[in-house]
Enzyme design. Structure first.
Site, PDB file in Angstrom:
ATOM      1  CB  ALA A   1      57.121  89.856  39.297  1.00  0.00           C
TER       2      ALA A   1
ATOM      3  CB  SER B   1      58.757  89.217  30.466  1.00  0.00           C
ATOM      4  OG  SER B   1      59.465  88.112  30.164  1.00  0.00           O
ATOM      5  CB  SER B   2      59.670  94.088  34.012  1.00  0.00           C
ATOM      6  OG  SER B   2      60.861  93.626  34.615  1.00  0.00           O
TER       7      SER B   2
ATOM      8  CG  ASP C   1      61.126  86.366  28.649  1.00  0.00           C
ATOM      9  OD1 ASP C   1      60.333  85.407  28.730  1.00  0.00           O
ATOM     10  OD2 ASP C   1      62.113  86.502  29.386  1.00  0.00           O
TER      11      ASP C   1
ATOM     12  CE1 TYR D   1      66.360  81.316  31.902  1.00  0.00           C
ATOM     13  CE2 TYR D   1      68.456  81.800  30.838  1.00  0.00           C
ATOM     14  CZ  TYR D   1      67.100  81.535  30.755  1.00  0.00           C
ATOM     15  OH  TYR D   1      66.504  81.471  29.528  1.00  0.00           O
TER      16      TYR D   1
END
Ligand code: GLA
Length: 385
Positions: free
Chosen positions: A122, A125-126, A171, A223
């Site tokens: 999402a 930064s899980s 992050d 990325y």
């Protein structure tokens, strides 16, 4: 039941003993400063209230035993000595990458149970929440000499070298260094940082996070392409990092009339103008002016990510447009892009109206309703129990 108790209990159920402790690290949203970290530039993240917890105990059989409340069928046991980039993969790569990085200290083995609610994919930064919770646990249990900056590097290497996502330090720094009520103003070149007061509630404002539901994966494609384009632009301009340039006029030599030159010019222009936007936002938050002034800067950041850096999606653009049309002071996509979330700075009492307007936009486009929540700048990684 507290989050720490829940993790402790889940650990007992999986491993039959008590953990030695429970550690937590938060997800993050970046207020401004996107795709600047690997260019040596500025970032300004805040920690979310949502965290990932790691309940951990040392072992003496040389095994790493991993379990996750969110992935109940994916328990894993591997020898610490057998860990190698790519093995294990998936969610387990992040805790395993941290253990691998500290394998000299962790050779005896570890049991790790993770639990959390930072949504994955999402743009929140899980993955850093997971790797940083585990890194902090290993620091406390096995490597007390490590500083917070060392832990940022441990967690970043886990992500870059083990999980294969070529990210910068945004992050991990946010997860480990943010403090409640503040945004973290970080210079990623020399790692100097400052906590900037960011008390939106006191100003009658709220920071709305809108999860588009479109997931991304930074170990895949786009990325890494952007990173290489920035490096190519810096090389053509004869600088080590794009951070060294603070005037867009100095980017003109990139625009040599070729399609490639045009792309590199626009990529570099995003980075240079984004660094300037971070400084502008920090200046506004530090002054005694109205924090609403940062709204248009956020929206300008979105336009730059959309047009120059080309990491947005029509769905994210639509959310930004709908939020601003419904009265948000500013809005932008956050994180690496190609999916993920949007933040919107809104009057606290307008959060529902903006949420409804965004919902209507989704409905018309035939998308499922986005998950939306108001976030307050929260604490960074910490030991819970
Ligand atoms: C991802 C990466 C970060 C940063 C952002 C873009 O979140 O993990 O290092 O590059 O994208 O700002």
């Amino acid at each position: 039941m507290s989050a720490a108790r829940r993790a402790e209990q889940a650990f007992r159920e999986r491993f039959g003993t008590a953990p030695e402790g429970v550690w937590a690290a938060p997800g993050r949203v970046n207020v401004i400063g996107e795709h600047t970290d690997y260019n040596g530039g500025y970032v300004l993240p805040v920690a979310l209230a949502s965290t990932t917890r790691a309940a951990v105990a040392r072992r003496d059989d040389g095994l790493l035993s991993l379990a996750s409340v969110q992935h109940p069928d994916e328990d894993l046991r591997v020898e610490v000595a057998g860990l190698a980039p790519g093995h294990p993969a998936g969610w387990a790569a992040y805790p395993a990458g941290v253990v691998h990085d500290l394998r000299d200290r962790a050779a005896g083995g570890l049991s790790i149970l993770v639990d959390g609610e930072v949504p994955s994919g999402a743009g929140l930064s899980s993955s850093a929440a997971l790797s940083c919770a585990v890194a902090l646990a290993l620091r406390d249990l096995l490597a007390p000499h490590l500083s917070a900056a060392d832990l940022v590097d441990v967690a970043r290497r886990a992500e870059n070298d083990f999980a294969g996502a070529p990210t910068g330090i945004l992050d991990q720094s946010a997860a480990l260094l943010c403090t409640a009520g503040h945004a973290l103003f970080l210079d990623t070149r020399d790692r100097s940082g400052a906590q900037v007061p960011f008390d939106l509630a006191a100003a009658g404002l709220a920071l709305l996070v809108i999860d588009s539901g479109t997931t991304h994966d930074h170990a895949a494609g786009g990325y890494g392409d952007r990173r290489r384009e920035c490096e190519a632009a810096a090389a053509r301009l004869g600088v080590g990092l794009l951070r060294e340039i603070d005037d867009v006029a100095a980017l003109e030599p990139l625009a040599d009339g070729t399609p490639e030159g045009d792309v590199l010019h626009r990529r570099a222009r995003h980075v240079v103008t984004e660094d300037a936007r971070v400084l502008e936002v920090v200046g506004a938050l530090r002054g005694d002016g109205d924090p609403r002034a940062i709204g248009p800067v956020l929206t300008a950041g979105h336009a730059s990510l959309r047009d120059d850096f080309e990491v947005s999606l029509p769905l994210l653009d639509g959310i930004v447009e709908a939020a601003v049309a419904a009265g948000a002071h500013g809005a932008r996509m956050v994180g690496g892009g190609f999916g993920g979330s949007v933040i919107a700075l809104v009057e606290a009492d307008a959060a529902d109206a903006v949420t409804a307007a965004v919902g209507t936009r989704f409905e018309r486009a035939g998308h499922p309703q986005p998950r939306t929540f108001v976030t307050v700048p929260s604490a960074g990684a910490r030991r819970l129990a």
